[in-house]
Design a protein around this motif. Structure first.
Motif, PDB file in Angstrom:
ATOM      1  N   CYS A 260      -5.044   6.161  -2.906  1.00  0.00           N
ATOM      2  CA  CYS A 260      -4.984   5.751  -4.318  1.00  0.00           C
ATOM      3  C   CYS A 260      -4.765   6.981  -5.198  1.00  0.00           C
ATOM      4  O   CYS A 260      -5.432   8.011  -5.038  1.00  0.00           O
ATOM      5  N   SER A 261      -3.830   6.868  -6.139  1.00  0.00           N
ATOM      6  CA  SER A 261      -3.515   7.968  -7.068  1.00  0.00           C
ATOM      7  C   SER A 261      -4.657   8.281  -8.021  1.00  0.00           C
ATOM      8  O   SER A 261      -4.716   9.372  -8.587  1.00  0.00           O
ATOM      9  N   THR A 262      -5.586   7.342  -8.208  1.00  0.00           N
ATOM     10  CA  THR A 262      -6.709   7.552  -9.119  1.00  0.00           C
ATOM     11  C   THR A 262      -7.935   8.093  -8.392  1.00  0.00           C
ATOM     12  O   THR A 262      -8.463   9.137  -8.747  1.00  0.00           O
ATOM     13  N   CYS A 263      -8.385   7.376  -7.358  1.00  0.00           N
ATOM     14  CA  CYS A 263      -9.654   7.732  -6.718  1.00  0.00           C
ATOM     15  C   CYS A 263      -9.510   8.391  -5.358  1.00  0.00           C
ATOM     16  O   CYS A 263     -10.484   8.907  -4.814  1.00  0.00           O
ATOM     17  N   GLY A 264      -8.305   8.360  -4.783  1.00  0.00           N
ATOM     18  CA  GLY A 264      -8.084   8.998  -3.498  1.00  0.00           C
ATOM     19  C   GLY A 264      -8.461   8.161  -2.293  1.00  0.00           C
ATOM     20  O   GLY A 264      -8.329   8.611  -1.154  1.00  0.00           O
ATOM     21  N   ASN A 265      -8.917   6.934  -2.510  1.00  0.00           N
ATOM     22  CA  ASN A 265      -9.297   6.060  -1.405  1.00  0.00           C
ATOM     23  C   ASN A 265      -8.083   5.790  -0.519  1.00  0.00           C
ATOM     24  O   ASN A 265      -7.041   5.363  -0.991  1.00  0.00           O
ATOM     25  N   ASP A 266      -8.219   6.058   0.765  1.00  0.00           N
ATOM     26  CA  ASP A 266      -7.159   5.780   1.726  1.00  0.00           C
ATOM     27  C   ASP A 266      -7.396   4.371   2.255  1.00  0.00           C
ATOM     28  O   ASP A 266      -8.287   4.148   3.075  1.00  0.00           O
ATOM     29  N   TYR A 267      -6.597   3.431   1.792  1.00  0.00           N
ATOM     30  CA  TYR A 267      -6.851   2.007   1.991  1.00  0.00           C
ATOM     31  C   TYR A 267      -5.601   1.353   2.539  1.00  0.00           C
ATOM     32  O   TYR A 267      -4.483   1.698   2.142  1.00  0.00           O
TER      33      TYR A 267
END
Length: 80
Positions: free
Chosen positions: A4-11
């Protein structure tokens, strides 16, 4: 799909957004997308998820914020 570009969560269920200037961003939620790309009200700094009100090139979330910033005649509704 990526982090995610905001939080960095790799989802594994992220989605991609291309902005008007051609930037490609990846998000894991609408919340992260709104946080990063929705405009902020010039008065109260909340994220504007609807149309908002624009006066002299400045965007506000509502007529009340526009009025507090000195915009005359701003209205959320027009009498019919």
């Amino acid at each position: 799909m990526g982090a995610c570009s905001t939080c960095g969560n790799d989802y594994d269920k992220t989605f991609a957004v291309e902005t008007a200037d051609g930037t490609h961003l990846t998000f894991d939620s609408i919340e992260c997308a709104a946080h990063l790309i929705a405009p902020a009200c010039a008065h109260c700094d909340c994220r504007i998820l609807g149309h908002g009100i624009e006066a002299s090139g400045t965007i506000y979330c509502c007529a009340n914020c526009a009025q507090h910033s000195g915009v005359e005649g701003a209205q959320d509704r027009v009498a019919t």
